[in-house]
Design an enzyme around this catalytic site. Structure first.
Site, PDB file in Angstrom:
ATOM      1  N   SER A 126     -31.084  45.706 146.224  1.00 26.98           N
ATOM      2  CA  SER A 126     -31.221  45.040 144.930  1.00 26.98           C
ATOM      3  C   SER A 126     -32.313  45.681 144.098  1.00 26.98           C
ATOM      4  O   SER A 126     -33.271  46.246 144.632  1.00 26.98           O
ATOM      5  CB  SER A 126     -31.580  43.569 145.189  1.00 26.98           C
ATOM      6  OG  SER A 126     -32.087  42.979 144.032  1.00 26.98           O
ATOM      7  N   TYR A 151     -37.602  37.113 148.554  1.00 20.97           N
ATOM      8  CA  TYR A 151     -36.249  37.717 148.533  1.00 20.97           C
ATOM      9  C   TYR A 151     -36.383  39.228 148.314  1.00 20.97           C
ATOM     10  O   TYR A 151     -35.795  40.025 149.047  1.00 20.97           O
ATOM     11  CB  TYR A 151     -35.398  37.095 147.413  1.00 20.97           C
ATOM     12  CG  TYR A 151     -34.199  37.928 147.098  1.00 20.97           C
ATOM     13  CD1 TYR A 151     -34.184  38.772 145.989  1.00 20.97           C
ATOM     14  CD2 TYR A 151     -33.096  37.922 147.941  1.00 20.97           C
ATOM     15  CE1 TYR A 151     -33.096  39.573 145.717  1.00 20.97           C
ATOM     16  CE2 TYR A 151     -32.000  38.723 147.676  1.00 20.97           C
ATOM     17  CZ  TYR A 151     -32.007  39.552 146.562  1.00 20.97           C
ATOM     18  OH  TYR A 151     -30.937  40.345 146.311  1.00 20.97           O
ATOM     19  N   LYS A 155     -35.412  42.660 150.838  1.00 24.12           N
ATOM     20  CA  LYS A 155     -34.606  43.833 150.474  1.00 24.12           C
ATOM     21  C   LYS A 155     -35.416  45.112 150.691  1.00 24.12           C
ATOM     22  O   LYS A 155     -34.900  46.108 151.188  1.00 24.12           O
ATOM     23  CB  LYS A 155     -34.123  43.733 149.024  1.00 24.12           C
ATOM     24  CG  LYS A 155     -33.086  42.657 148.788  1.00 24.12           C
ATOM     25  CD  LYS A 155     -31.828  42.857 149.657  1.00 24.12           C
ATOM     26  CE  LYS A 155     -30.771  41.812 149.372  1.00 24.12           C
ATOM     27  NZ  LYS A 155     -29.575  41.950 150.235  1.00 24.12           N
TER      28      LYS A 155
HETATM   29  C1  WQD Z   1     -31.707  36.356 135.480  1.00 25.69           C
HETATM   30  C2  WQD Z   1     -32.565  35.962 134.294  1.00 25.69           C
HETATM   31  C3  WQD Z   1     -34.093  34.181 134.752  1.00 25.69           C
HETATM   32  C4  WQD Z   1     -31.183  31.012 135.367  1.00 25.69           C
HETATM   33  C5  WQD Z   1     -30.487  38.299 140.575  1.00 25.69           C
HETATM   34  C6  WQD Z   1     -30.087  37.858 141.943  1.00 25.69           C
HETATM   35  C7  WQD Z   1     -30.605  38.783 142.993  1.00 25.69           C
HETATM   36  C8  WQD Z   1     -30.394  40.226 142.610  1.00 25.69           C
HETATM   37  C9  WQD Z   1     -30.923  40.514 141.220  1.00 25.69           C
HETATM   38  C10 WQD Z   1     -28.442  41.159 143.638  1.00 25.69           C
HETATM   39  C11 WQD Z   1     -34.008  35.693 134.689  1.00 25.69           C
HETATM   40  C12 WQD Z   1     -33.067  33.770 133.707  1.00 25.69           C
HETATM   41  C13 WQD Z   1     -31.731  32.257 135.109  1.00 25.69           C
HETATM   42  C14 WQD Z   1     -31.420  29.950 134.455  1.00 25.69           C
HETATM   43  C15 WQD Z   1     -32.720  31.435 133.088  1.00 25.69           C
HETATM   44  N1  WQD Z   1     -29.022  40.551 142.616  1.00 25.69           N
HETATM   45  N2  WQD Z   1     -32.477  32.449 133.990  1.00 25.69           N
HETATM   46  N3  WQD Z   1     -32.177  30.208 133.341  1.00 25.69           N
HETATM   47  O1  WQD Z   1     -33.406  36.522 139.247  1.00 25.69           O
HETATM   48  O2  WQD Z   1     -32.624  38.547 137.964  1.00 25.69           O
HETATM   49  O3  WQD Z   1     -31.847  38.097 140.341  1.00 25.69           O
HETATM   50  O4  WQD Z   1     -30.203  39.626 140.351  1.00 25.69           O
HETATM   51  O5  WQD Z   1     -28.831  41.410 144.706  1.00 25.69           O
HETATM   52  O6  WQD Z   1     -29.876  38.518 144.154  1.00 25.69           O
HETATM   53  O7  WQD Z   1     -30.645  36.576 142.157  1.00 25.69           O
HETATM   54  O8  WQD Z   1     -31.034  36.715 138.428  1.00 25.69           O
HETATM   55  O9  WQD Z   1     -29.523  35.226 137.198  1.00 25.69           O
HETATM   56  O10 WQD Z   1     -31.385  34.184 138.601  1.00 25.69           O
HETATM   57  O11 WQD Z   1     -31.950  35.385 136.509  1.00 25.69           O
HETATM   58  O12 WQD Z   1     -33.417  31.634 132.091  1.00 25.69           O
HETATM   59  O13 WQD Z   1     -30.961  28.781 134.630  1.00 25.69           O
HETATM   60  O14 WQD Z   1     -32.054  34.748 133.762  1.00 25.69           O
HETATM   61  O15 WQD Z   1     -35.386  33.699 134.412  1.00 25.69           O
HETATM   62  O16 WQD Z   1     -34.850  36.132 133.645  1.00 25.69           O
HETATM   63  P1  WQD Z   1     -32.346  37.472 138.930  1.00 25.69           P
HETATM   64  P2  WQD Z   1     -30.913  35.290 137.722  1.00 25.69           P
END
Ligand code: WQD
Length: 351
Positions: A126, A151, A155
């Site tokens: 990731s 997490y 990775k």
């Molecule tokens: C994205 C953005 C949140 C939910 C993911 C996977 C991880 C890895 C990388 C593969 C962030 C914002 C989110 C919400 C929000 N993928 N958000 N409100 O944390 O980048 O990581 O991709 O391996 O496994 O978890 O993804 O979709 O949780 O968040 O504002 O209700 O959206 O703050 O900036 P993240 P995410």
């Protein structure tokens, strides 16, 4: 046909990858303990490919049960390892759960890969391994920094464990660094199926739009980015799935230079959270109900990929646009709701 074992095959990326592998002539089996999935997506694979996929309901943290799968399938030529917990926020709250589950399962699997002389291994890594990068877009040579969450640590450690294992065992290994997987299969027969409240942005958007959630909380809009919200690189799950097939074929064709290699799997464009929400609205015509909340611990401010290496070496070409990500995600959400109604209200997201 070459037999491939996919761990986490009942999950979001695992199921889409099984469909792509199957359509490209591989014989695939799945290992998934369904702790965070059901077999519903395997039904989708069968409808799409016409092939029934066997799932071994096994916890990879149990070595004997994992070993038994390999004993029953001594002809496995490749393993693609997805099975892991992956919610950034949850890992901050429950670090030991993440270290135990994600690392013990990997080590058990690698022990079996070595003892059964499986020649090829693909690891679901990731972009979280980069932490908060000093400059973006990131290349595979961008130094990994302190992870922003347990997490992300699992990775990073996973990559190190596999790299040392490959050196010692000679098992050729590819580490695929995903950016933000999103969207659903164009058939609407497969997609993301969080069993409880979704953590990731796109399922939160679609569940809010369909009324399963009261609305979206944007976790912060005062970051040093163009509109104050975080920047991410959203990659369609089907593009991501196809990269696994290409990576496996790349190793089978003897093109891997050395014993391990790393590839970024992102589109190469950075989109802010607010832009993603607006793209959903434009793609579906459905207004999104969101409010601005506080920053989420563990979040990286901005990251997106330089994907030149995967394009050059694997011949990989991401095809889906962000609009298509949102359209396919929304079509899947609607299909799920209809299926749940068809099952007379039975929640198909439970085991
Ligand atoms: C994205 C953005 C949140 C939910 C993911 C996977 C991880 C890895 C990388 C593969 C962030 C914002 C989110 C919400 C929000 N993928 N958000 N409100 O944390 O980048 O990581 O991709 O391996 O496994 O978890 O993804 O979709 O949780 O968040 O504002 O209700 O959206 O703050 O900036 P993240 P995410």
């Amino acid at each position: 046909m070459k037999k491939i074992l996919v761990t986490g095959g009942c999950g979001y990326i695992g199921s889409h990858t099984i469909a792509d592998l199957t359509e490209n002539g591989f014989d695939v089996i799945s290992v998934d303990n369904n702790s965070r999935s059901t077999t519903h997506l395997l039904e989708g694979i069968e409808k799409i490919t016409g092939k029934k996929v066997k799932n071994y309901k096994v916890d990879l943290c149990d070595f004997d049960d994992t070993n038994a799968v390999f004993e029953e399938n001594p002809d496995i030529v490749g393993v693609i390892h997805f099975a892991a917990y992956k919610a950034v926020g949850e890992s901050v709250e429950k670090p030991l759960l993440y270290f135990e589950n994600n690392l013990v399962s990997l080590i058990n699997l690698l022990k079996c890969v070595a003892s059964f002389k499986v020649p090829y291994f693909v690891f679901s890594s990731s972009c979280t391994v980069y932490g908060n990068p000093d400059s973006i877009p990131v290349t595979e040579e961008t130094p990994t920094k302190q992870a922003e969450s347990p997490y992300g640590y699992t990775k990073q450690m996973g990559e190190q464990i596999i790299t040392e294992f490959a050196k010692a065992s000679g098992v050729r290994s590819v580490l695929l660094r995903y950016f933000n997987p999103a969207g659903a299969h164009p058939s609407a027969l497969m997609g993301e199926m969080p069993l409880d409240k979704p953590q990731n942005l796109v399922p939160v958007i679609t569940q809010s739009a369909i009324g399963k959630l009261p609305g979206i909380t944007v976790f912060g809009d005062r970051y040093p980015t163009r509109d104050g919200s975080c920047v991410r690189d959203f990659i369609h799950v089907c593009d991501l799935a196809h990269a696994h097939t290409l990576a496996l074929q790349y190793m089978i064709d003897g093109k891997l230079s050395g014993i391990t290699d790393i590839f970024n799997l992102g589109t190469g464009s950075g989109i802010t959270v607010l832009e993603a929400i607006r793209t959903f609205e434009a793609a579906t015509g459905i207004p999104a109900n969101y409010k601005i909340g506080s920053n989420r611990p563990g979040d990286v401010i901005a990251i997106y990929a330089n994907n030149d290496k995967a394009r050059r070496e694997l011949g990989w070409e991401p095809k889906f646009t962000l609009e298509e990500i949102m359209k396919t995600a929304w079509a899947w959400e609607q299909k799920l709701q209809n299926d749940e109604k068809l099952f007379t209200g039975k929640n198909i997201r439970l085991n």
